[in-house]
Design an enzyme around this catalytic site. Structure first.
Site, PDB file in Angstrom:
ATOM      1  N   LYS A   1       1.517  -1.233   0.284  1.00 19.65           N
ATOM      2  CA  LYS A   1      -0.174   0.389  -0.104  1.00 19.65           C
ATOM      3  C   LYS A   1       0.813   1.437   0.063  1.00 19.65           C
ATOM      4  O   LYS A   1       2.385   1.289   0.598  1.00 19.65           O
ATOM      5  CB  LYS A   1      -0.463  -0.439   1.062  1.00 19.65           C
ATOM      6  CG  LYS A   1      -1.562   1.505   1.681  1.00 19.65           C
ATOM      7  CD  LYS A   1      -2.549   1.563   2.863  1.00 19.65           C
ATOM      8  CE  LYS A   1      -2.715   2.511   3.142  1.00 19.65           C
ATOM      9  NZ  LYS A   1      -3.762   3.073   4.192  1.00 19.65           N
TER      10      LYS A   1
ATOM     11  N   GLU B   1      -8.138  12.165  12.229  1.00 17.20           N
ATOM     12  CA  GLU B   1      -7.732  11.100  12.621  1.00 17.20           C
ATOM     13  C   GLU B   1      -6.910  11.273  14.128  1.00 17.20           C
ATOM     14  O   GLU B   1      -6.096  12.375  13.975  1.00 17.20           O
ATOM     15  CB  GLU B   1      -6.797  10.596  11.704  1.00 17.20           C
ATOM     16  CG  GLU B   1      -6.187   9.066  12.156  1.00 17.20           C
ATOM     17  CD  GLU B   1      -5.652   8.699  10.535  1.00 17.20           C
ATOM     18  OE1 GLU B   1      -5.067   7.107  10.526  1.00 17.20           O
ATOM     19  OE2 GLU B   1      -6.460   8.758   9.684  1.00 17.20           O
TER      20      GLU B   1
ATOM     21  N   GLU C   1      -6.860  -2.384   3.300  1.00 16.65           N
ATOM     22  CA  GLU C   1      -6.368  -1.287   3.449  1.00 16.65           C
ATOM     23  C   GLU C   1      -5.820  -0.398   5.245  1.00 16.65           C
ATOM     24  O   GLU C   1      -4.895  -0.662   5.902  1.00 16.65           O
ATOM     25  CB  GLU C   1      -7.193  -0.013   2.905  1.00 16.65           C
ATOM     26  CG  GLU C   1      -6.301   1.168   3.082  1.00 16.65           C
ATOM     27  CD  GLU C   1      -6.564   2.933   2.145  1.00 16.65           C
ATOM     28  OE1 GLU C   1      -6.991   3.675   2.539  1.00 16.65           O
ATOM     29  OE2 GLU C   1      -8.001   2.225   1.041  1.00 16.65           O
TER      30      GLU C   1
ATOM     31  N   GLU D   1     -12.254  10.745  -4.898  1.00 19.77           N
ATOM     32  CA  GLU D   1     -11.842  10.829  -2.895  1.00 19.77           C
ATOM     33  C   GLU D   1     -10.900  12.092  -2.902  1.00 19.77           C
ATOM     34  O   GLU D   1     -11.493  12.024  -2.219  1.00 19.77           O
ATOM     35  CB  GLU D   1     -11.452   9.341  -2.893  1.00 19.77           C
ATOM     36  CG  GLU D   1     -11.244   9.020  -1.207  1.00 19.77           C
ATOM     37  CD  GLU D   1     -10.399   8.007  -0.836  1.00 19.77           C
ATOM     38  OE1 GLU D   1      -9.643   7.862   0.463  1.00 19.77           O
ATOM     39  OE2 GLU D   1     -11.272   6.821  -1.437  1.00 19.77           O
TER      40      GLU D   1
END
Length: 407
Positions: free
Chosen positions: A166, A211, A255, A392
Site C-alpha cells: 500500500k 484522525e 487497507e 475521493e
C-alpha cells in the site's frame, strides 16, 4: 532567564466559543465539540528540521521546562506549560515548529482556565472578528487531475508486481485571494461544520482532522486509525447503504488492517497492555465516511516517553505512508511530485508532564499571506481505480475549500 507561567480558573460562559476570544496575533487552536485549547502570542518557539526534528524539539521543550517556574491552580492535562507543534511529514524538506504561546485559554466540560507566560495581564473577551477571504480562486497544485491519476496507475502497477502492499499518494490545490487570509475565518467554519473532528492551527498549518495519531493522558494512550473511505451523497438512506458497502469492502478492509497493524506495532513497545478491536466501525463525517478503529493501551514508560515521542514512534503510520513504511515513503518521494511539508505530519499539543494530543494534519492546508495550499491524500492498494481515487481526493478537499468560500 527564568519564565513564569500561571494557570488560573476562568469563569467562562458555557455558550462562549473559544475561537471568538482569539486575536490575530499568531493564533493556535486545538478544538473539538467546543472544548480544547486556543492561544495567541509567542513566549518561546523552536524550529527544527530533518531526521532529528522530533528529538530536537523534545530536547528544547525539556530545557525550557527546567528554567520555568509554574503556578498551576487547576492541575489538569493542558494546564500549566503547554506547547503547540506542527511537524514535517518527511525528513526533508520542510520545517517543524514547537511554540509556547503567551496566552492559552482552555476548556474541558464545565472547567475553563487561563494560562499566561510572563507579566501578561489578560481578561479574555471577544476579539475583533476576522474578515472573510476576498475573491478566492482555485488552481491545480503540483499536478493536475490527469497527471495525478497516472501517478496512481504507476503505484497500482508497482503494488501488483509485489514491490509493496500500500502507498498513500497526496495532491495539492492552491487557493489565491486578493488580500491576506485571516486563518481564524476558515477555522470558525471548520469548527461549525466538523465538530467531531479536531480543528487545529499551528504556525499557519490548519484544518479539521478526523484522525487522532496519539493521545496520552495520565498513563492511558489512545490512537484513532482511519483508512478506507467512501464519499457521502447527502441522501441518508443511500449513505447508510454505502456505509454497509464500505464495512464489507475487501479493498478497504485490507487497507484498514495495514494501518491498524502499523499503529499497534509502534505502540506495543511502550505499553504494558493494549486493546486492539477485531473489526472497525464506520465513522460518519459530513463529506465522507471512514473505516475507523480506536486502539488503546496503558503506557509503562510514561515518565520517560512523552506524547510527542509516542507521536514520533507512530509516524508515519500506514494510514498516511503505506506498507511497508520504508518502501512506501521512498515511493512517495519518487513519484508523488510535490513537497508535503507539514501535511500528514503530527500536529497538536503537549504539556510539561508529557501528556498531550497529536492528530495527523489531514483535511488541512498551509496558509501564507493571500495563498492557501490545500492537501488531500488517498490510500492506494492493488485494486485501486485512479478515477475513483481522484474523486475521493476531491471529496477530501471539501472541508477546507468550503471553509474558505462560504459565509
Amino acid at each position: 532567564m527564568t519564565l513564569t507561567v500561571r494557570t488560573v480558573r476562568l469563569d467562562l460562559d458555557a455558550a462562549a466559543k473559544l475561537l471568538d476570544l482569539v486575536p490575530a496575533d499568531r493564533p493556535v487552536t486545538w478544538l473539538r465539540r467546543g472544548d480544547g485549547l486556543v492561544g495567541w502570542g509567542v513566549a518561546a518557539e523552536v524550529r527544527t528540521q530533518g531526521a532529528t526534528r522530533f528529538a530536537d524539539a523534545a530536547k528544547w521543550w525539556s530545557e525550557l521546562i527546567a528554567r520555568t517556574e509554574v503556578h498551576d491552580e487547576v492541575n489538569e492535562p493542558g494546564t500549566g506549560m503547554v506547547s503547540f507543534g506542527s511537524f514535517a511529514f518527511g525528513d526533508d524538506p520542510g520545517d517543524s515548529v514547537l511554540v509556547l504561546p503567551q496566552v492559552v485559554v482552555g476548556r474541558r466540560g464545565d472547567l475553563a482556565w487561563l494560562t499566561t507566560v510572563g507579566d501578561v495581564s489578560v481578561v479574555p473577551t471577544p476579539a475583533e472578528p476576522p474578515a472573510a477571504p476576498v475573491a478566492v480562486s482555485f488552481a491545480d497544485g503540483a499536478l493536475n487531475g490527469e497527471q495525478w491519476m497516472s501517478v496512481v496507475a504507476d503505484a497500482v502497477a508497482r503494488i501488483s508486481r509485489g514491490d509493496l502492499e500500500k502507498v498513500v499518494l497526496a495532491r495539492d490545490l492552491v487557493a489565491t485571494a486578493t488580500e491576506p487570509v485571516d486563518v481564524r475565518w476558515p477555522l470558525a467554519r471548520l469548527t461549525e461544520q466538523y465538530p467531531m473532528c479536531w480543528t487545529f492551527n499551528v504556525d499557519g498549518m490548519f484544518g479539521a482532522t478526523p484522525e487522532m495519531l496519539v493521545r496520552r493522558e495520565r498513563g492511558l494512550v489512545t490512537s484513532r486509525v482511519l483508512a478506507g473511505t467512501i464519499r457521502r451523497t447527502g441522501d441518508d438512506e443511500r449513505d447508510l447503504a454505502l456505509a454497509a458497502t464500505l464495512a464489507r469492502s475487501s479493498k478497504d478492509l485490507e487497507e484498514h488492517e495495514y494501518a491498524v497493524r502499523s499503529v499497534a506495532d509502534a505502540l506495543e513497545p511502550h505499553c504494558s497492555s493494549m486493546n486492539v478491536p477485531e473489526a472497525p466501525f464506520v465513522l460518519h463525517l459530513p463529506n465522507v465516511m471512514h473505516l475507523a478503529t480506536d486502539v488503546a493501551g496503558v503506557v509503562h514508560d510514561a515518565t520517560t516517553v512523552s506524547s510527542l515521542q509516542l507521536a514520533e514512534a507512530l509516524h508515519p503510520s500506514a494510514a498516511v505512508g503505506g506498507t511497508p513504511t520504508a518502501v512506501a515513503t521512498e515511493l512517495i518521494t519518487e513519484i508523488e511530485g510535490m513537497a508535503r511539508d507539514r501535511y500528514a505530519g503530527p500536529v497538536g499539543w503537549m504539556d510539561a508532564s508529557g501528556d498531550g494530543e497529536w492528530g495527523i494534519a489531514l483535511r488541512s492546508a498551509a496558509i501564507s499571506g493571500s495563498t492557501v495550499r490545500l492537501f488531500a491524500g488517498c490510500g492506494i492498494v492493488a485494486d485501486s481505480d485512479p478515477e475513483a481515487e481522484l474523486a475521493e481526493s476531491q471529496a477530501k478537499f471539501v472541508p477546507v475549500r468550503d471553509a474558505l468560500t462560504t459565509g
